[in-house]
Design a protein around this motif. Structure first.
Motif, PDB file in Angstrom:
ATOM      1  N   ALA A  55       1.922   6.262  -7.014  1.00  0.00           N
ATOM      2  CA  ALA A  55       0.762   6.977  -7.559  1.00  0.00           C
ATOM      3  C   ALA A  55       0.893   8.476  -7.325  1.00  0.00           C
ATOM      4  O   ALA A  55       0.610   9.285  -8.214  1.00  0.00           O
ATOM      5  N   GLY A  56       1.321   8.861  -6.141  1.00  0.00           N
ATOM      6  CA  GLY A  56       1.453  10.286  -5.829  1.00  0.00           C
ATOM      7  C   GLY A  56       2.583  10.946  -6.577  1.00  0.00           C
ATOM      8  O   GLY A  56       2.515  12.113  -6.950  1.00  0.00           O
ATOM      9  N   ARG A  57       3.633  10.205  -6.810  1.00  0.00           N
ATOM     10  CA  ARG A  57       4.817  10.783  -7.426  1.00  0.00           C
ATOM     11  C   ARG A  57       4.744  10.802  -8.948  1.00  0.00           C
ATOM     12  O   ARG A  57       5.209  11.746  -9.580  1.00  0.00           O
ATOM     13  N   TYR A  58       4.189   9.747  -9.552  1.00  0.00           N
ATOM     14  CA  TYR A  58       4.246   9.615 -10.998  1.00  0.00           C
ATOM     15  C   TYR A  58       2.895   9.661 -11.699  1.00  0.00           C
ATOM     16  O   TYR A  58       2.771  10.255 -12.761  1.00  0.00           O
ATOM     17  N   SER A  72       0.834  -1.212   0.000  1.00  0.00           N
ATOM     18  CA  SER A  72       0.000   0.000   0.000  1.00  0.00           C
ATOM     19  C   SER A  72       0.861   1.252   0.000  1.00  0.00           C
ATOM     20  O   SER A  72       0.583   2.202  -0.741  1.00  0.00           O
ATOM     21  N   LEU A  73       1.889   1.283   0.836  1.00  0.00           N
ATOM     22  CA  LEU A  73       2.775   2.449   0.878  1.00  0.00           C
ATOM     23  C   LEU A  73       3.500   2.649  -0.450  1.00  0.00           C
ATOM     24  O   LEU A  73       3.605   3.776  -0.937  1.00  0.00           O
ATOM     25  N   LEU A  74       3.986   1.566  -1.020  1.00  0.00           N
ATOM     26  CA  LEU A  74       4.678   1.666  -2.298  1.00  0.00           C
ATOM     27  C   LEU A  74       3.740   2.168  -3.398  1.00  0.00           C
ATOM     28  O   LEU A  74       4.104   3.044  -4.190  1.00  0.00           O
ATOM     29  N   LEU A 132       0.450  13.127 -14.022  1.00  0.00           N
ATOM     30  CA  LEU A 132      -0.017  12.825 -15.375  1.00  0.00           C
ATOM     31  C   LEU A 132      -1.525  13.007 -15.490  1.00  0.00           C
ATOM     32  O   LEU A 132      -2.026  13.544 -16.480  1.00  0.00           O
ATOM     33  N   LEU A 133      -2.239  12.572 -14.470  1.00  0.00           N
ATOM     34  CA  LEU A 133      -3.691  12.728 -14.487  1.00  0.00           C
ATOM     35  C   LEU A 133      -4.100  14.197 -14.383  1.00  0.00           C
ATOM     36  O   LEU A 133      -5.065  14.622 -15.019  1.00  0.00           O
ATOM     37  N   GLU A 134      -3.365  14.979 -13.610  1.00  0.00           N
ATOM     38  CA  GLU A 134      -3.668  16.409 -13.499  1.00  0.00           C
ATOM     39  C   GLU A 134      -3.435  17.119 -14.829  1.00  0.00           C
ATOM     40  O   GLU A 134      -4.228  17.970 -15.233  1.00  0.00           O
ATOM     41  N   THR A 135      -2.363  16.772 -15.508  1.00  0.00           N
ATOM     42  CA  THR A 135      -2.078  17.367 -16.818  1.00  0.00           C
ATOM     43  C   THR A 135      -3.162  16.999 -17.812  1.00  0.00           C
ATOM     44  O   THR A 135      -3.644  17.849 -18.569  1.00  0.00           O
TER      45      THR A 135
END
Length: 188
Positions: free
Chosen positions: A26-29, A19-21, A33-36
């Motif tokens: 997801a938060g870093r990569y 879960s942490l990984l 991309l989804l915001e863009t």
């Protein structure tokens, strides 16, 4: 795992680590991309909305100018008010066609395919060209009404009306070709 840890503890540690990984990746990569992608989608939808808004402004102003004449038998205050109203509609038409011509490049990104965006850009530039042309006002208004009605049907009618949209596409292309063909000298 250590002997003091129960068997379910190993499973819990593996799931927590996974879960942490996942959260970090997801938060870093993935999130940027989804915001863009979301910003691009919003820009595309805003361009389409502005296109439709200005197209409807053209259609509204043209309809008002064609259907509300200044009657010669009306009293002076009424004729003055109607002339001012017609001047206001002309100003709206001028602003809407300016916007369409100035922002038509955004339509290349707002629509998919090769023909539809080009047709939207052709409509936008032709609408402005017709409005600033030296044609008489009745011909300008009739041409703007015709191309705008067909363009609106093509771009904004329901997909359920496919036949109507195809007919509007063909008619819009014909009208735009007629407008883009230079007139013979002495005919306007």
């Amino acid at each position: 795992m250590p002997d003091w840890m129960p068997s379910w503890g190993t499973t819990a540690l593996i799931s927590i680590a996974t879960s942490l990984l996942t959260l970090i990746v997801a938060g870093r990569y993935v999130s940027p991309l989804l915001e863009t992608r979301n910003r691009r989608f919003q820009a595309k939808m805003q361009a389409r909305e502005a296109f439709q808004t200005n197209m409807l402004a053209v259609l509204s102003a043209v309809t008002q100018l064609l259907t509300v004449p200044v009657p010669p038998q009306a009293a002076d205050p009424v004729r003055t008010a109607l002339r001012e109203e017609r001047a206001r509609r002309r100003a709206q038409l001028d602003e809407a066609t300016k916007y369409l011509a100035d922002h038509c490049v955004q339509l290349l990104l707002a629509y998919a395919g090769s023909q539809l965006p080009d047709l939207a850009v052709r409509y936008a530039s032709n609408a402005r060209s017709v409005w600033i042309s030296d044609r008489d006002e009745e011909r300008k208004l009739a041409a703007l009404r015709d191309i705008t009605q067909h363009c609106h049907t093509l771009f904004f009618d329901s997909p359920l009306y496919a036949r109507q949209r195809v007919r509007s596409w063909q008619e819009l292309e014909r009208l735009l070709n007629d407008l883009e063909t230079p007139a013979a000298p002495g005919t306007t």
